[in-house]
Design an enzyme around this catalytic site. Structure first.
Site, mmCIF file in Angstrom:
data_model
loop_
_atom_site.group_PDB
_atom_site.id
_atom_site.type_symbol
_atom_site.label_atom_id
_atom_site.label_comp_id
_atom_site.label_asym_id
_atom_site.label_seq_id
_atom_site.Cartn_x
_atom_site.Cartn_y
_atom_site.Cartn_z
ATOM 1 N N LYS A 298 1.442 -1.761 -0.139
ATOM 2 C CA LYS A 298 -0.186 0.036 -0.108
ATOM 3 C C LYS A 298 1.325 1.118 -0.226
ATOM 4 O O LYS A 298 0.450 2.493 -0.432
ATOM 5 C CB LYS A 298 -0.702 -0.269 1.039
ATOM 6 C CG LYS A 298 -1.894 -0.709 0.852
ATOM 7 C CD LYS A 298 -3.174 -0.894 1.525
ATOM 8 C CE LYS A 298 -4.248 -2.035 1.481
ATOM 9 N NZ LYS A 298 -4.191 -3.214 1.562
HETATM 10 C C1 LIG Z 1 -4.491 -4.097 0.703
HETATM 11 C C2 LIG Z 1 -4.314 -5.766 0.815
HETATM 12 C C3 LIG Z 1 -3.944 -6.970 -0.283
HETATM 13 C C4 LIG Z 1 -5.223 -6.459 -1.574
HETATM 14 O O1 LIG Z 1 -5.480 -5.491 -2.187
HETATM 15 P P1 LIG Z 1 -6.192 -4.662 -2.693
HETATM 16 O O2 LIG Z 1 -6.420 -4.173 -3.183
HETATM 17 O O3 LIG Z 1 -7.283 -4.704 -1.383
HETATM 18 O O4 LIG Z 1 -7.125 -5.854 -3.757
HETATM 19 C C5 LIG Z 1 -2.913 -8.102 -0.424
HETATM 20 N N1 LIG Z 1 -2.732 -8.041 0.308
HETATM 21 C C6 LIG Z 1 -2.061 -7.367 1.629
HETATM 22 C C7 LIG Z 1 -1.306 -7.341 2.397
HETATM 23 C C8 LIG Z 1 -2.667 -5.871 1.181
HETATM 24 O O5 LIG Z 1 -1.854 -5.004 2.231
#
Ligand SMILES: *Cc1c(COP(=O)(O)O)cnc(C)c1O
Length: 462
Positions: free
Chosen positions: A110
């Site tokens: 993120k």
């Molecule tokens: C947010 C997240 C996801 C999922 O991503 P999306 O964009 O919500 O599908 C997968 N793995 C981790 C570690 C995350 O923080």
């Protein structure tokens, strides 16, 4: 480039407007009027660019209302905080590739979107002489990445609620050791649901919201999708050069459908190149049921060892739905209404055949996740975090003859208990994470009461 709402709202929006609005006024999501396609000669040029140079080429197609020099500065600032010179390196593990997305400040993917969004906010706020206050609840990853995205930025304050003593110790420390005066960690004596309820209640006070420029952090901001397109293209070039292959498959650990939607856009931009996207879920499998059986029906959220994917209603799904329903905002709006009334949508074979041009999917159980972490470690010495392991398991199911690139969305050190259990021993954590344990912390503990939270905010607002 202008942006419209998936539900057909009359007005069009500039890129900068979508950044502030997040959601369209009719409750729809923003999409660009056109997904630009990159022809072969342009792709030849793009193949050899650095991550930042490539980000610039991609962003300038979408963020057309930001002067190019400014865009370059924002990109440079956003990705200079990463620990790896390639930003998102692709590494070979056994007979597949791992696209490491965890070299940002909070060791989670993120950061790639939120480092960019933080700098974008700061830039636009300064230009428009505005201030905002970000309010959100977190059970883990997003909170830390959002805090690191805006720490120390001008004209922005951030208030993040987390359930007191109920987030993993490392996740909590990543948030509470940030001491910048614009960062407010609110430990709520209650559950994550209490935190979300409080945030919702405060957002419903429209007067308060308007007066203080209250802004949400959620995964539906188009700028977040945009930032995530870059690494698909970057990694596709790395692997296609390495393998001499014209097509690859990506496997994506999926929750809110944001990451994989960026992959879908990258696929369309490249034309040929990304053969299919493999959508991996944990036991919260609504999206796997959708791809495999046309059954998009809400189940109960079950907590798993991959908590960032413990999602039933995927907030970005509507973006894909718009394309699936023939780019028809009226049908999209009807479908979303039906979904909110019945908690389910069903798709027939003809629609599913179109879904399968772009996606394959598989749900992965907890047992399989732990086995995958163990097996890959024993075979190659490479450690996967539980989210990444889910993507690897689903990816290997559908590898066939294509080079397979699995997205690593978190560093294993963010989930040390699970990973240690899987491999049967402890493993060393990165020095920066070890050091968090001895750093000073700043947070306030508050009861699960929206009034108390609002009072705290009023005394500390931007
Ligand atoms: C947010 C997240 C996801 C999922 O991503 P999306 O964009 O919500 O599908 C997968 N793995 C981790 C570690 C995350 O923080």
């Amino acid at each position: 480039m202008y942006y419209f709402s998936t539900r057909g709202y009359l007005k069009k929006f500039t890129f900068s407007e979508t950044v502030f609005e997040g959601l369209a006024p009719d409750g729809g999501l923003f999409l660009p009027e056109k997904i630009p396609t990159i022809d072969k000669s342009e792709q030849e040029r793009w193949r050899n660019l650095s991550y930042k140079e490539l980000a610039f080429e991609v962003f300038r197609l979408y963020a057309t209302d930001i002067p190019e020099e400014d865009l370059k500065t924002i990109i440079d600032k956003s990705y200079s905080t990463f620990r790896h010179k390639e930003i998102t390196p692709t590494v070979k593990v056994g007979n597949f590739y791992v696209l490491e997305l965890f070299h940002g400040p909070t060791y989670a993917f993120k950061d790639i979107a939120l480092q960019f969004l933080g700098n974008l906010f700061e830039y636009l706020l300064k230009k428009e002489n505005r201030k905002i206050n970000i309010l959100g609840a977190t059970s883990g990853d997003t909170g830390a990445s959002a805090i690191y995205g805006v720490r120390g930025k001008e004209n922005i304050s951030i208030f993040i609620l987390h359930p007191h003593k109920r987030v993993s110790p490392i996740q909590a420390l990543m948030m509470t050791t940030v001491l910048d005066p614009n960062v407010h960690n609110l430990a709520i004596e209650g559950s994550f649901d209490d935190c979300q309820r409080i945030v919702k209640t405060i957002f419903m006070d429209l007067d308060f919201k308007r007066r203080y420029g209250l802004t949400a952090i959620n995964s539906i901001n188009f700028a977040r999708i945009l930032a995530q397109i870059v690494y698909y293209i970057y990694s596709y070039f790395r692997v296609s050069i390495e393998e001499g292959a014209s097509e690859v498959r990506f496997s994506v650990p999926t929750g809110n459908f944001g990451d994989i939607f960026a992959g879908y856009m990258a696929k369309r931009m490249l034309g040929k190149g990304i053969e299919r996207l493999i959508l991996a879920t944990n036991e919260n499998d609504i999206l796997a049921r959708f791809v495999n059986y046309g059954d998009y029906s809400v189940g109960k959220v079950v907590p798993t060892i991959a908590p960032a994917m413990d999602i039933q209603v995927a907030s970005n799904f509507e973006r894909y739905l718009y394309y699936l329903l023939g780019e028809d905002p009226y049908r999209t709006k009807q479908a979303m209404r039906e979904f909110s009334e019945k908690g389910a949508l069903r798709f027939d074979e003809s629609v599913l055949n179109r879904v399968r041009v772009d996606f394959l999917s598989r749900a992965v159980s907890e047992k399989e996740t732990l086995e995958t972490i163990r097996d890959i470690y024993e075979e190659t010495g490479y450690l996967l975090d539980p989210h990444t392991a889910i993507g690897v398991r689903a990816g290997l199911t559908y590898k066939e003859d294509f080079p397979l690139i699995c997205l690593a969305t978190a560093h294993p050190a963010k989930f040390p208990e699970v990973v240690s259990t899987a491999i049967g021993k402890d493993f060393p954590l990165p020095k920066e994470i070890e050091e968090l344990k001895s750093k000073p912390q700043r947070y306030v503990v508050l009861p699960p009461d929206p009034k108390e939270v609002k009072n705290y905010m009023i005394n500390n607002l931007n």
